[in-house]
Design a protein around this motif. Sequence first.
Motif, PDB file in Angstrom:
ATOM      1  N   THR A  29     -35.284  82.574 -55.059  1.00  0.00           N
ATOM      2  CA  THR A  29     -35.878  83.701 -54.345  1.00  0.00           C
ATOM      3  C   THR A  29     -37.397  83.686 -54.500  1.00  0.00           C
ATOM      4  OG1 THR A  29     -35.514  85.053 -56.313  1.00  0.00           O
ATOM      5  CG2 THR A  29     -33.892  85.249 -54.546  1.00  0.00           C
ATOM      6  N   VAL A  30     -38.113  84.045 -53.416  1.00  0.00           N
ATOM      7  CA  VAL A  30     -39.576  84.120 -53.451  1.00  0.00           C
ATOM      8  C   VAL A  30     -40.017  85.397 -52.738  1.00  0.00           C
ATOM      9  CG1 VAL A  30     -41.729  83.087 -52.609  1.00  0.00           C
ATOM     10  CG2 VAL A  30     -39.911  81.605 -53.504  1.00  0.00           C
ATOM     11  N   ALA A  31     -40.835  86.197 -53.407  1.00  0.00           N
ATOM     12  CA  ALA A  31     -41.414  87.384 -52.763  1.00  0.00           C
ATOM     13  C   ALA A  31     -42.682  86.962 -52.031  1.00  0.00           C
ATOM     14  CB  ALA A  31     -41.718  88.462 -53.795  1.00  0.00           C
ATOM     15  N   PHE A  32     -42.845  87.449 -50.801  1.00  0.00           N
ATOM     16  CA  PHE A  32     -44.006  87.058 -49.991  1.00  0.00           C
ATOM     17  C   PHE A  32     -44.468  88.243 -49.134  1.00  0.00           C
ATOM     18  CE2 PHE A  32     -41.851  86.737 -45.868  1.00  0.00           C
ATOM     19  CZ  PHE A  32     -40.532  86.613 -46.242  1.00  0.00           C
ATOM     20  N   PRO A  33     -45.761  88.231 -48.755  1.00  0.00           N
ATOM     21  CA  PRO A  33     -46.291  89.339 -47.950  1.00  0.00           C
ATOM     22  C   PRO A  33     -45.904  89.189 -46.489  1.00  0.00           C
ATOM     23  CG  PRO A  33     -48.003  87.699 -48.307  1.00  0.00           C
ATOM     24  CD  PRO A  33     -46.802  87.230 -49.089  1.00  0.00           C
ATOM     25  N   THR A  34     -45.648  90.325 -45.837  1.00  0.00           N
ATOM     26  CA  THR A  34     -45.561  90.361 -44.377  1.00  0.00           C
ATOM     27  C   THR A  34     -46.563  91.426 -43.928  1.00  0.00           C
ATOM     28  OG1 THR A  34     -43.969  92.148 -43.987  1.00  0.00           O
ATOM     29  CG2 THR A  34     -43.055  89.985 -44.609  1.00  0.00           C
ATOM     30  N   ASP A  71     -40.415  81.201 -35.137  1.00  0.00           N
ATOM     31  CA  ASP A  71     -40.596  81.332 -33.690  1.00  0.00           C
ATOM     32  C   ASP A  71     -39.256  81.543 -32.992  1.00  0.00           C
ATOM     33  OD1 ASP A  71     -39.595  78.656 -32.531  1.00  0.00           O
ATOM     34  OD2 ASP A  71     -40.965  78.061 -34.143  1.00  0.00           O
ATOM     35  N   ALA A  72     -39.356  82.054 -31.757  1.00  0.00           N
ATOM     36  CA  ALA A  72     -38.171  82.510 -31.035  1.00  0.00           C
ATOM     37  C   ALA A  72     -37.187  81.377 -30.756  1.00  0.00           C
ATOM     38  CB  ALA A  72     -38.597  83.208 -29.744  1.00  0.00           C
ATOM     39  N   GLU A  73     -37.666  80.130 -30.798  1.00  0.00           N
ATOM     40  CA  GLU A  73     -36.741  79.018 -30.553  1.00  0.00           C
ATOM     41  C   GLU A  73     -35.625  78.955 -31.596  1.00  0.00           C
ATOM     42  OE1 GLU A  73     -39.340  75.553 -29.869  1.00  0.00           O
ATOM     43  OE2 GLU A  73     -40.112  76.944 -28.342  1.00  0.00           O
ATOM     44  N   GLN A  74     -35.918  79.421 -32.803  1.00  0.00           N
ATOM     45  CA  GLN A  74     -34.894  79.415 -33.863  1.00  0.00           C
ATOM     46  C   GLN A  74     -33.714  80.330 -33.532  1.00  0.00           C
ATOM     47  OE1 GLN A  74     -37.985  79.802 -37.102  1.00  0.00           O
ATOM     48  NE2 GLN A  74     -36.259  79.197 -38.387  1.00  0.00           N
ATOM     49  N   LEU A  75     -33.909  81.260 -32.583  1.00  0.00           N
ATOM     50  CA  LEU A  75     -32.837  82.193 -32.229  1.00  0.00           C
ATOM     51  C   LEU A  75     -31.583  81.472 -31.748  1.00  0.00           C
ATOM     52  CD1 LEU A  75     -34.459  85.104 -30.192  1.00  0.00           C
ATOM     53  CD2 LEU A  75     -33.341  85.238 -32.432  1.00  0.00           C
ATOM     54  N   GLY A  76     -31.808  80.357 -31.052  1.00  0.00           N
ATOM     55  CA  GLY A  76     -30.701  79.629 -30.424  1.00  0.00           C
ATOM     56  C   GLY A  76     -29.595  79.253 -31.385  1.00  0.00           C
ATOM     57  N   SER A  77     -29.937  78.962 -32.636  1.00  0.00           N
ATOM     58  CA  SER A  77     -28.926  78.547 -33.607  1.00  0.00           C
ATOM     59  C   SER A  77     -28.322  79.735 -34.359  1.00  0.00           C
ATOM     60  CB  SER A  77     -29.528  77.555 -34.602  1.00  0.00           C
ATOM     61  OG  SER A  77     -30.601  78.162 -35.283  1.00  0.00           O
ATOM     62  N   LEU A  78     -28.835  80.943 -34.116  1.00  0.00           N
ATOM     63  CA  LEU A  78     -28.395  82.107 -34.893  1.00  0.00           C
ATOM     64  C   LEU A  78     -27.652  83.160 -34.066  1.00  0.00           C
ATOM     65  CD1 LEU A  78     -31.666  82.699 -37.000  1.00  0.00           C
ATOM     66  CD2 LEU A  78     -29.613  81.425 -37.683  1.00  0.00           C
ATOM     67  N   VAL A  79     -28.099  83.364 -32.816  1.00  0.00           N
ATOM     68  CA  VAL A  79     -27.483  84.433 -32.025  1.00  0.00           C
ATOM     69  C   VAL A  79     -26.754  83.869 -30.817  1.00  0.00           C
ATOM     70  CG1 VAL A  79     -29.292  86.028 -32.788  1.00  0.00           C
ATOM     71  CG2 VAL A  79     -29.438  85.016 -30.525  1.00  0.00           C
ATOM     72  N   GLN A  80     -25.741  84.592 -30.385  1.00  0.00           N
ATOM     73  CA  GLN A  80     -24.858  84.087 -29.341  1.00  0.00           C
ATOM     74  C   GLN A  80     -25.597  83.895 -28.015  1.00  0.00           C
ATOM     75  OE1 GLN A  80     -21.373  86.614 -29.260  1.00  0.00           O
ATOM     76  NE2 GLN A  80     -21.105  86.344 -31.474  1.00  0.00           N
ATOM     77  N   ALA A  81     -25.404  82.695 -27.473  1.00  0.00           N
ATOM     78  CA  ALA A  81     -26.009  82.376 -26.186  1.00  0.00           C
ATOM     79  C   ALA A  81     -25.520  83.407 -25.175  1.00  0.00           C
ATOM     80  CB  ALA A  81     -25.599  80.973 -25.758  1.00  0.00           C
ATOM     81  N   GLY A  82     -26.396  83.858 -24.322  1.00  0.00           N
ATOM     82  CA  GLY A  82     -25.981  84.827 -23.319  1.00  0.00           C
ATOM     83  C   GLY A  82     -26.104  86.265 -23.777  1.00  0.00           C
ATOM     84  N   SER A  83     -26.350  86.479 -25.068  1.00  0.00           N
ATOM     85  CA  SER A  83     -26.479  87.866 -25.532  1.00  0.00           C
ATOM     86  C   SER A  83     -27.884  88.412 -25.296  1.00  0.00           C
ATOM     87  CB  SER A  83     -26.123  87.979 -27.020  1.00  0.00           C
ATOM     88  OG  SER A  83     -27.044  87.271 -27.814  1.00  0.00           O
ATOM     89  N   LEU A  84     -28.833  87.514 -25.030  1.00  0.00           N
ATOM     90  CA  LEU A  84     -30.213  87.959 -24.791  1.00  0.00           C
ATOM     91  C   LEU A  84     -30.374  88.426 -23.353  1.00  0.00           C
ATOM     92  CD1 LEU A  84     -32.464  85.334 -26.622  1.00  0.00           C
ATOM     93  CD2 LEU A  84     -31.731  87.592 -27.389  1.00  0.00           C
ATOM     94  N   THR A  85     -30.728  89.691 -23.184  1.00  0.00           N
ATOM     95  CA  THR A  85     -30.943  90.247 -21.850  1.00  0.00           C
ATOM     96  C   THR A  85     -32.437  90.217 -21.530  1.00  0.00           C
ATOM     97  OG1 THR A  85     -31.301  92.484 -22.672  1.00  0.00           O
ATOM     98  CG2 THR A  85     -29.011  91.835 -22.231  1.00  0.00           C
ATOM     99  N   SER A  86     -32.765  90.578 -20.298  1.00  0.00           N
ATOM    100  CA  SER A  86     -34.186  90.637 -19.928  1.00  0.00           C
ATOM    101  C   SER A  86     -34.906  91.692 -20.767  1.00  0.00           C
ATOM    102  CB  SER A  86     -34.327  90.953 -18.436  1.00  0.00           C
ATOM    103  OG  SER A  86     -33.745  92.213 -18.167  1.00  0.00           O
ATOM    104  N   ILE A 131     -49.480  84.140 -43.863  1.00  0.00           N
ATOM    105  CA  ILE A 131     -48.822  83.523 -45.020  1.00  0.00           C
ATOM    106  C   ILE A 131     -47.310  83.489 -44.816  1.00  0.00           C
ATOM    107  CG2 ILE A 131     -48.376  83.778 -47.509  1.00  0.00           C
ATOM    108  CD1 ILE A 131     -51.232  82.846 -46.843  1.00  0.00           C
ATOM    109  N   ALA A 132     -46.748  84.585 -44.315  1.00  0.00           N
ATOM    110  CA  ALA A 132     -45.300  84.616 -44.051  1.00  0.00           C
ATOM    111  C   ALA A 132     -44.936  83.527 -43.049  1.00  0.00           C
ATOM    112  CB  ALA A 132     -44.896  85.993 -43.530  1.00  0.00           C
ATOM    113  N   LEU A 133     -45.730  83.404 -41.983  1.00  0.00           N
ATOM    114  CA  LEU A 133     -45.428  82.416 -40.942  1.00  0.00           C
ATOM    115  C   LEU A 133     -45.530  80.996 -41.492  1.00  0.00           C
ATOM    116  CD1 LEU A 133     -47.155  84.081 -37.862  1.00  0.00           C
ATOM    117  CD2 LEU A 133     -44.690  83.716 -38.207  1.00  0.00           C
ATOM    118  N   GLN A 134     -46.564  80.749 -42.310  1.00  0.00           N
ATOM    119  CA  GLN A 134     -46.736  79.420 -42.903  1.00  0.00           C
ATOM    120  C   GLN A 134     -45.545  79.074 -43.797  1.00  0.00           C
ATOM    121  OE1 GLN A 134     -50.870  79.427 -44.262  1.00  0.00           O
ATOM    122  NE2 GLN A 134     -50.644  77.327 -45.002  1.00  0.00           N
TER     123      GLN A 134
END
Length: 353
Positions: A29-34, A71-86, A131-134
Amino acid sequence: RYWNVQHGDEREIAQHISEAALLLQQGDTVAFPTETVYGLGADATNTAAVKQIFAAKGRPSDNPLIVHIADAEQLGSLVQAGSLTSHHRILMKAFWPGPLTIVLPVIAGSLSPLVTAGLQTVGIRIPDHPIALQLLRESGLPIAAPSANSSGRPSPTLAAHVHDDLDGKIGGIVDRGATGVGVESTVIQLVDGELYVLRPGGVTAEQLQSVLPDIRLHATDHEEVEAADTPRAPGMKYTHYAPKGYMHIVQGDDENEVSARIQSDVDAAKARGESTGVLTFEESVGKYRADLVLACGSLARPETIARELYAALRDFDHKGISYIVAEGVPESGIGRAIMNRLLKAAGHQRIRL
Ligand code: TXA
Ligand code: MG
């Protein structure tokens, strides 16, 4: 481990982040700033790692964790395809990176089941903090990260707060000084084309409505949620953010009436032998006599109240204050999130004049 990334050249900071990322990859575990508060991160795909988050915080296991991505591209492996609406896409475009957590249907098996606490959904956000993004990019992992406080305590806006709560219980802390927004992200879910705010936070209801003007928006009524048997956001039902002392809130339209009531409550408590505190704002700090009177930001700039709120709640503890009265704020804009946290800190004890 402790990494100070407040100073130093870019190469040195990158070196520290690599070490922290390696720890995450190894299941620690690592604590980091957001931009909101410090998070306690772990590899969201690794159940043994996620277990350490719950253990370090003393967090109830039925309260799911937010997953952070780079980044939003990572969503593809985590959330169901087709669940993203406009509507989802509009929100992501407007508020990511930023303090908006979006609850979406999770792909079964893509994350440790501890992260979702058995739900079919997962809350995801891209933090707006360099820092969080890095750290997220460097680790290459979806990182589960609740606020890095002991369960029930005010969330940490400084690395020192994390240290006070979790020293010896976590793998490391990345220190970048104070966070920005000061209260957590707004958690939202779209259901049947309507938008539910499950937890008010850094993105205001007004901001959400402005990018989706035609959608019906349900801003959380915390009292209603508190009373409901099955709150939509499981975290809403727990006592949170509480200082160790007793606390209540006084609110009203007439500021003289409010300050008179606060002072008389404090005087009565003082007479009983309590050590007393008042949580107020720059505008009113001169009005009160108590053992500790804290000016938490300015009513004229409510974002400063959000930024300073959790540190103020911790200050009362450090000074051993046993009886605290807090002034309320108007519930619009970021004021909704501020009042939500204040009410939780006060166990919902509020006097309306
Ligand atoms: O700003 C933040 O959101 C911080 C930083 C570190 O990113 N994180 C944070 O996490 O506040 P945490 O775990 O302290 O709060 C997560 C909130 C809880 O109220 C939880 O119940 C809700 O999000 N939540 C998480 N997953 C959910 C889901 N699938 N459905 C509904 N609510 C969910
Ligand atoms: Mg929390």
